[in-house]
Write a protein that holds these residues in place. Structure first.
Motif, short mmCIF file in Angstrom:
data_model
loop_
_atom_site.label_atom_id
_atom_site.label_comp_id
_atom_site.label_asym_id
_atom_site.label_seq_id
_atom_site.Cartn_x
_atom_site.Cartn_y
_atom_site.Cartn_z
N GLU A 1 0.85 -1.19 0.00
CA GLU A 1 0.00 0.00 0.00
C GLU A 1 0.89 1.24 0.00
O GLU A 1 2.12 1.13 -0.03
CB GLU A 1 -0.92 -0.01 1.23
CG GLU A 1 -0.19 -0.13 2.55
CD GLU A 1 -1.15 -0.31 3.72
OE1 GLU A 1 -2.00 0.59 3.93
OE2 GLU A 1 -1.06 -1.33 4.43
N ALA A 2 0.30 2.40 0.01
CA ALA A 2 1.08 3.65 0.08
C ALA A 2 1.89 3.64 1.37
O ALA A 2 1.36 3.36 2.45
CB ALA A 2 0.15 4.85 0.03
N MET A 3 3.17 3.95 1.26
CA MET A 3 4.09 3.89 2.40
C MET A 3 4.75 5.24 2.61
O MET A 3 4.87 6.05 1.69
CB MET A 3 5.17 2.83 2.16
CG MET A 3 4.67 1.45 1.73
SD MET A 3 3.64 0.62 2.96
CE MET A 3 4.82 0.35 4.27
N ILE A 4 5.20 5.48 3.85
CA ILE A 4 5.92 6.72 4.19
C ILE A 4 7.07 6.38 5.13
O ILE A 4 6.90 5.61 6.08
CB ILE A 4 4.99 7.74 4.87
CG1 ILE A 4 3.91 8.22 3.89
CG2 ILE A 4 5.77 8.93 5.40
CD1 ILE A 4 2.95 9.24 4.47
N ALA A 5 8.24 6.97 4.87
CA ALA A 5 9.37 6.88 5.80
C ALA A 5 9.28 8.03 6.78
O ALA A 5 9.17 9.19 6.39
CB ALA A 5 10.70 6.92 5.06
N VAL A 6 9.30 7.70 8.05
CA VAL A 6 9.10 8.67 9.13
C VAL A 6 10.46 9.08 9.69
O VAL A 6 11.38 8.26 9.76
CB VAL A 6 8.23 8.03 10.23
CG1 VAL A 6 8.02 8.97 11.39
CG2 VAL A 6 6.89 7.59 9.64
N PRO A 7 10.64 10.34 10.09
CA PRO A 7 11.90 10.75 10.70
C PRO A 7 12.27 9.82 11.86
O PRO A 7 11.36 9.31 12.53
CB PRO A 7 11.61 12.17 11.21
CG PRO A 7 10.45 12.65 10.39
CD PRO A 7 9.64 11.42 10.09
N PRO A 8 13.57 9.57 12.08
CA PRO A 8 14.70 10.31 11.51
C PRO A 8 15.50 9.56 10.46
O PRO A 8 16.63 9.95 10.15
CB PRO A 8 15.57 10.54 12.74
CG PRO A 8 15.41 9.24 13.52
CD PRO A 8 14.00 8.79 13.27
N GLN A 9 14.97 8.46 9.87
CA GLN A 9 15.78 7.74 8.88
C GLN A 9 14.89 7.08 7.83
O GLN A 9 13.73 6.77 8.09
CB GLN A 9 16.66 6.70 9.57
CG GLN A 9 15.90 5.69 10.40
CD GLN A 9 16.81 4.86 11.28
OE1 GLN A 9 17.97 5.22 11.50
NE2 GLN A 9 16.31 3.74 11.77
N SER B 1 17.36 23.04 8.39
CA SER B 1 17.40 22.99 9.85
C SER B 1 17.28 21.57 10.39
O SER B 1 16.46 20.78 9.91
CB SER B 1 16.27 23.85 10.42
OG SER B 1 16.18 23.67 11.82
N ILE B 2 18.06 21.26 11.42
CA ILE B 2 17.92 19.97 12.08
C ILE B 2 16.64 19.91 12.89
O ILE B 2 16.23 18.83 13.35
CB ILE B 2 19.14 19.67 12.99
CG1 ILE B 2 19.26 20.72 14.11
CG2 ILE B 2 20.42 19.58 12.19
CD1 ILE B 2 20.31 20.38 15.15
N GLN B 3 15.99 21.06 13.06
CA GLN B 3 14.74 21.12 13.80
C GLN B 3 13.51 20.97 12.88
O GLN B 3 12.38 21.10 13.33
CB GLN B 3 14.64 22.44 14.56
CG GLN B 3 15.77 22.68 15.55
CD GLN B 3 15.85 21.60 16.63
OE1 GLN B 3 14.82 21.13 17.09
NE2 GLN B 3 17.06 21.23 17.02
N ALA B 4 13.75 20.69 11.60
CA ALA B 4 12.65 20.41 10.67
C ALA B 4 12.41 18.91 10.61
O ALA B 4 13.31 18.11 10.90
CB ALA B 4 13.00 20.94 9.28
N SER B 5 11.21 18.52 10.22
CA SER B 5 10.86 17.10 10.10
C SER B 5 10.61 16.77 8.63
O SER B 5 9.95 17.53 7.92
CB SER B 5 9.61 16.78 10.91
OG SER B 5 9.82 17.02 12.29
N ILE B 6 11.12 15.61 8.19
CA ILE B 6 11.00 15.22 6.79
C ILE B 6 10.38 13.83 6.70
O ILE B 6 10.89 12.87 7.29
CB ILE B 6 12.37 15.20 6.08
CG1 ILE B 6 13.07 16.56 6.23
CG2 ILE B 6 12.21 14.82 4.61
CD1 ILE B 6 14.52 16.53 5.77
#
Length: 388
Positions: free
Chosen positions: A244-252, A366-371
Motif C-alpha cells: 500500500e502507500a508507504m511513508i518513511a518517518v523521521p529520523p531515517q 534545519s535539524i529542527q525540521a521534520s521530513i
C-alpha cells in the motif's frame, strides 16, 4: 562457470572464469561518475597525484546539486570543475541538463552487466537497466579514474522476487519504501537483485525509482535481473498486491510505516522530483492531483524535473503550466532542495513531505525540521490537503 547474472558479469569484469561471493577482485569499470556535491573532495584528492584520467570519454560529471550557483564559493568550484573536465577530457554536463542519474539514463548507452563506479550514494539507479553500479567515496574514485579498475570484495547477493499486480494507487516509490521496511536490515553491504513478474509491467523509469532508493538501507548495489538471465536463488519473496502507500518517518529512511497510520499529520512543505521521482511519469501523477485541487494555502510545493528533457515534455503536455497555475513552484532541472544547498531549504518547525532520498535531521536545512518520505502521489495529495 557462474550461472546467475550477478556472478557471471562480475567474473567477466574481473577477467576470470568463476567468482565467489566474498572474493577480492579487481574489475574493469565501464563508466565513472561524479557531481558537484562530491566534486570538491574529488578535486582535493586528485591534486595529490600527477597522473591523468585513464579515459575521459568514460567519465561523466554533472553540476546538479547547486545550479545555478547559490554562492560565490559554489560558482568558483564549478569553474574549477569545468577546467578539470576540459584538461582530462571528461564528459561534463554543467548547463542545467539535469540530475546525474537521469542524465546517465538519457545520454549513456547502458547494458546488462555494465560496471559503473561513482562518487554518489545512488549510482545504483542505473541498476534499472541491469548495470552493476557501486558507490565510492571521492577519494576511492580517484584510483578508478587513474586505472579504470576497481578493487573490491564481491558483495553477497540478496535476490528478492516480486510478483503479482500492484493496487491502482500504489507507485514504484511505495515498492522501494516497502522493501526497506521489510528487508532493510538484510540489505546492508549486499548486492540486491530484483526479479519477478512485476517487472514485466514496469517502465524503465519505475525501475529506476526502486533501484535509486535501496542504497538507503546500505545496499552495495541494486539491479533488476534482465529478462532471460538467471537470477539465482530467491531469498525473499513479495506479493506486491499487498503493498500500500508507504511513508518513511523521521529520523531515517528505513523507519517506514503505511501512510494510513500517519493520516492527519499536518505539513507545510511538499517537495517532489530530483533523481528519485523527477521523471515524466512522476510529473504526470502530480499533475493529475493538481488538476483536481490547488495547492493548500499553508503549503509551499516545490517541483524539480530530473532533466531538461523531462521539462521539455512537461511543457509540451501542458503539465508545467498546470503545476504553476495550481500554486506549485517549478525549479530548474537537477537535485532541487534535496541536498539542502538551495531552492527550498527548511527552517525550524517546518514539516515536509518529500519524494527525496533522505530524511535525516538537517538534510534539507534545519535539524529542527521534520521530513517524511513518500511517493509523488502521496506528496501531491498532502500538498493540496495540508495534511498527510
Amino acid at each position: 562457470m557462474n550461472k546467475n547474472f550477478y556472478c557471471k558479469y562480475m567474473a567477466k569484469a574481473a577477467g576470470i572464469e568463476k567468482i565467489s561471493l566474498g572474493d577480492m577482485v579487481e574489475i574493469e569499470v565501464d563508466l565513472a561518475l561524479a557531481h558537484d556535491g562530491t566534486g570538491p573532495k574529488l578535486l582535493e584528492a586528485w591534486e595529490k597525484q600527477s597522473e591523468k584520467v585513464y579515459d575521459g570519454r568514460r567519465v561523466l560529471l554533472t553540476v546538479d546539486h547547486a545550479f545555478p550557483a547559490p554562492t560565490s564559493a559554489e560558482r568558483s568550484f564549478q569553474r574549477r570543475f569545468s577546467q578539470f573536465a576540459e584538461e582530462q577530457g571528461c564528459v561534463l554536463y554543467n548547463h542545467g541538463e539535469g540530475v546525474l542519474h537521469q542524465i546517465v539514463a538519457e545520454k549513456v548507452p547502458l547494458w546488462p552487466g555494465m560496471i559503473i563506479a561513482g562518487a554518489d550514494g545512488h549510482v545504483a539507479t542505473a541498476g534499472a537497466f541491469g548495470a552493476l553500479a557501486y558507490a565510492l567515496t571521492p577519494e576511492e574514485l580517484v584510483a578508478v579514474l587513474v586505472s579504470g579498475r576497481l578493487k573490491m570484495q564481491v558483495p553477497e547477493l540478496l535476490t528478492i522476487g516480486l510478483d503479482g499486480e500492484l493496487q491502482p494507487e500504489v507507485l514504484p516509490r511505495d515498492i522501494g519504501l516497502y522493501l526497506l521496511w521489510k528487508f532493510g536490515s538484510d540489505m546492508k553491504g549486499k548486492a540486491v537483485g530484483l526479479t519477478g513478474s512485476l517487472f514485466n509491467s514496469l517502465s524503465s523509469a519505475a525501475r529506476m525509482t526502486i533501484c535509486n532508493f535501496l542504497p538507503e538501507a546500505g545496499a552495495a548495489t541494486a539491479f533488476v535481473v534482465p529478462e532471460g538471465e538467471e537470477a539465482g536463488p530467491i531469498k525473499r519473496g513479495v506479493d506486491v498486491s499487498k503493498i500500500e502507500a508507504m511513508i518513511a518517518v523521521p529520523p531515517q529512511p528505513t523507519n517506514v510505516k503505511p501512510a494510513r497510520e500517519l493520516a492527519g499529520v499536518k505539513i507545510n512543505v511538499a517537495i517532489a522530483g530530483g533523481c528519485s521521482a523527477g521523471r515524466l511519469e512522476d510529473m504526470q501523477i502530480i499533475a493529475s492531483v493538481l488538476q483536481e485541487y490547488p495547492v493548500h494555502s499553508d503549503v509551499t510545493f516545490i517541483v524539480t524535473p530530473a532533466s531538461r528533457a523531462v521539462t521539455q515534455a512537461m511543457d509540451e503536455q501542458g503539465i508545467s503550466a498546470l503545476i504553476r497555475e495550481r500554486g506549485a513552484v517549478i525549479m530548474p532541472p537537477g537535485c532541487g532542495p534535496c541536498p539542502g544547498k538551495h531552492f527550498g531549504v527548511l527552517a525550524e518547525g517546518d514539516v515536509a513531505i518529500t519524494t527525496t532520498i533522505k530524511n535525516t535531521p538537517g538534510r534539507i536545512g534545519s535539524i529542527q525540521a521534520s521530513i517524511y518520505l513518500a511517493s509523488p502521489r502521496t506528496v501531491a495529495l498532502a500538498a493540496v490537503k495540508g495534511v498527510i
